[in-house]
Scaffold this motif. Structure first.
Motif: not given
Ligand SMILES: [Zn+2]
Ligand SMILES: O=c1ccn([C@@H]2O[C@H](COP(=O)(O)O)[C@@H](O)[C@H]2O)c(=O)[nH]1
Ligand SMILES: [Zn+2]
Length: 612
Positions: A28, A74, A108-109, A213, A243
């Motif tokens: 992240d 991320d 996810n990003h 993640h 995450h």
């Molecule tokens: Zn995330």
């Protein structure tokens, strides 16, 4: 560190618990590769991290032990270094790839926008060929349209010095908010795939390495863990997650542990395991030139440390100093970062903040809450679409859209992106009955599992000590991060404030001994009421609850424009349905075309916060 970064402060430190196999973990990072220029505890940059890893590799080689680097995604969205360039990531993709990472995966990003997942596919995956793993992630190849794994499904390798045979996987949680050029396979389905079932039946493995993640105390990691354990009752398993932006360490069983290493380049996670078998070497005795003997153990030991990302820590852990620590490679990468920051004009000032505003360090609502500031000052003065005249209006935003604090002093181009990096615009539904609209916030702020799948939670609490994990999770721990401070070695008054983590191994995980900071939970969403008749509660919203009936006067508007950031449109429509209405996407329209939360904040700061 970057030339303008705050120099690190000295502080009492715990040493790194070196072992037979050692790891450095980032997660992240969200584009914070320049480090934190205003926070001494986190002021090292990605170039310093490269020097750090290279120096620790030297030590590992000297001692005949192994060191692996892991990143769990991320990497993008959240800092001007990534978000201010056109195209986004013009500089950060190359900067990131300078680090020699052994195993990495997507967050996810990387997947919200098709541009960013295509950049993963065309730049980052090839740069880390063989190391980037996508166990449950496919992409539609932009050239052929064919659905393909974003990267290889798993990786098997033998460590350089000890000969430890590692089988590694790289997962993403059951994410559904990705653009339609990628496909995330649910973890529970991926682990039923033939390739996975075959891989975990490999008997020539000394360690299963599962990176993801994924938050540590999740159903996804639990099911991967159980699947591996069904076939391998006693092979050690090391998990790295991410995450939730917290420091965390979870025990799965006596031979399986999981580490999460915070967020935004604040933390470099260190993990070590001793007592692993070394099937990749002829003999297990004295692989280490130093003479240390790592015999395989029936009960291998696992240790963790959360390193504050600053040069004081790095010098200490390498026993080097300002002159001897930096490598040429690390220095060059720090220069790449400074030159990118200059090209992007990230230090350009929009104004100066008169005080600090916090996301989680003060309660909401309060005078220093960034959400109170947005709700009461920024949004009422900036949210207005001339085509709608003076219609009373309510704006709802998710608090997760606001990513970081504002420090007293210069508010720069970079600050706009650290606070609000997303490009989502505003949308609205006109003439929504106020009797319905006033109940929305309460619905949105409830943890309603039927409405929101746990992994889709709107909320993003950073780095809140209150777990986000849904209690239905078999690994649910109601107190993963107790707020009680650890017992400091020195009096609190001599310590700088910082992370004081409590995890499954106790309270001695942080390398730097800090005085504790309290983090407060914030609601999923906030609302701002604008141009309401003056006798109602007006723009000073009743926080986090519906307006009590007693507060309403005859002059409550009958209908209002309901405005929201478009990221939460599906949640707004769902909540409106829950309230008995039948609004659909076709009832929505763009509000203030071309404006975003980011642009609105930057404009407001320019108009209201001068610098003396
Ligand atoms: Zn995330
Ligand atoms: O366009 C967007 C994308 C994301 N968010 C918020 O971010 C979190 C997810 O961030 P992590 O770093 O993966 O935890 C999401 O839940 C939203 O709150 C957003 O607001 N807009
Ligand atoms: Zn994140």
């Amino acid at each position: 560190a970057q030339p303008s970064a705050a120099p690190p402060l000295s502080a009492p430190l715990r040493d790194l618990p070196w072992g037979q196999l050692n790891f450095l973990h980032t997660t992240d990072t969200h584009g914070w590769h320049a480090g934190h220029l205003q926070e001494p505890s986190f002021s090292a940059d990605w170039g310093d991290y490269i020097s750090f890893a290279e120096r620790l590799h030297e030590r590992a080689d000297d001692e005949g032990v192994d060191l692996l680097l892991v990143d769990t995604g991320d990497r993008i969205e959240g800092n001007g270094l990534y978000d201010a360039s056109d195209p986004k990531g013009k500089y950060t993709l190359d900067i990131f790839a300078e680090q020699d990472i052994d195993v990495l995966c997507s967050g996810n990003h990387e997947l919200y926008k098709s541009n960013s997942s295509e950049a993963e596919y065309s730049v980052t995956v090839p740069k880390f060929a063989g190391n980037y793993i996508a166990s449950n992630l496919d992409i539609f190849d932009p050239k052929t349209g064919e659905q393909r794994p974003l990267a290889q499904r798993y990786k098997k390798f033998t460590t350089k010095n000890q000969g430890i045979r590692v089988l590694a996987f790289g997962f993403l949680f059951d994410f559904t908010g990705n653009a339609n050029n990628t496909v995330v396979q649910k973890v529970e389905d991926a682990i039923k795939e033939k390739w996975f079932q075959q891989a975990i039946r490999d008997r020539e493995v000394d360690l299963f390495l599962v990176i993801g993640h994924i938050l540590l105390r999740s159903i996804e990691f639990a099911s991967i863990f159980h699947a591996i354990r069904e076939q391998n009752w006693d092979i050690p398993i090391q998990i790295f997650g991410g995450h939730t932006h917290i420091r965390d360490y979870a025990k799965y069983d006596s031979k399986a542990y999981a580490l999460e290493s915070g967020r935004y380049m604040e933390t470099i996670g260190f993990m070590s395991i001793t007592g692993l078998s070394t099937g990749g070497k002829e003999t297990t005795i004295s692989n280490a030139p130093s003479g240390r003997d790592f015999k395989p153990s029936a009960s291998p030991s696992f240790s963790r440390r959360y390193i504050d990302n600053n040069l004081f820590s790095f010098y200490h852990h390498t026993s080097l100093n300002e002159t001897t620590f930096p490598t040429i490679h690390g220095r060059n990468v720090s220069s790449m970062i400074s030159s990118a920051r200059k090209k992007l004009d990230l230090d350009k000032q929009f104004g100066c903040a008169p005080k600090d505003y916090w996301t989680n360090r003060v309660p909401y609502p309060s005078e220093q809450s960034i959400f109170t500031w947005l709700q009461d000052e920024v949004l009422p003065s900036k949210i207005h679409d001339p085509s709608r005249g003076d219609t009373p209006r309510m704006l709802i935003t998710n608090t997760g859209a606001v990513r970081f604090d504002i420090f007293k002093g210069p508010f720069t181009v970079d600050t706009t992106y650290t606070v609000s990096p997303f490009t989502n615009g505003f949308r609205y539904i006109k003439d929504v009955p106020f009797s319905v609209a006033k109940r929305l916030l309460q619905i949105l702020n409830q943890e309603v599992p039927q409405l929101w799948p746990a992994s889709q939670s709107l909320a993003y609490v950073s780095p809140a000590p209150l777990g986000q994990t849904h209690p239905s999770n078999p690994l649910y721990n109601p107190h993963p991060h107790a707020q009680t401070p650890l017992t400091p070695l020195k009096e609190d008054k001599d310590l700088t404030p910082g992370y004081t983590t409590t995890d499954d191994a106790g309270t001695d995980g942080d390398d730097t001994i800090h005085a504790p900071i309290t983090f407060y939970r914030v609601p999923n969403c906030i609302e701002s009421r604008i141009a309401f008749p003056p006798t109602t509660s007006s723009s000073k919203t009743e926080t986090n609850t519906q307006t009590p009936t007693s507060m309403q006067s005859e002059e409550d508007p009958t209908a209002i424009d309901l405005i929201y950031v478009d990221f939460i449109e599906s949640y707004i429509l769902l909540a409106l349905k829950f309230l008995g209405t039948d609004y659909e996407e076709r009832d929505t329209a763009v509000y203030m075309r071309g404006e975003t939360l980011t642009s609105v904040i930057a404009e407001w700061v320019g108009e209201n916060w001068g610098c003396e």
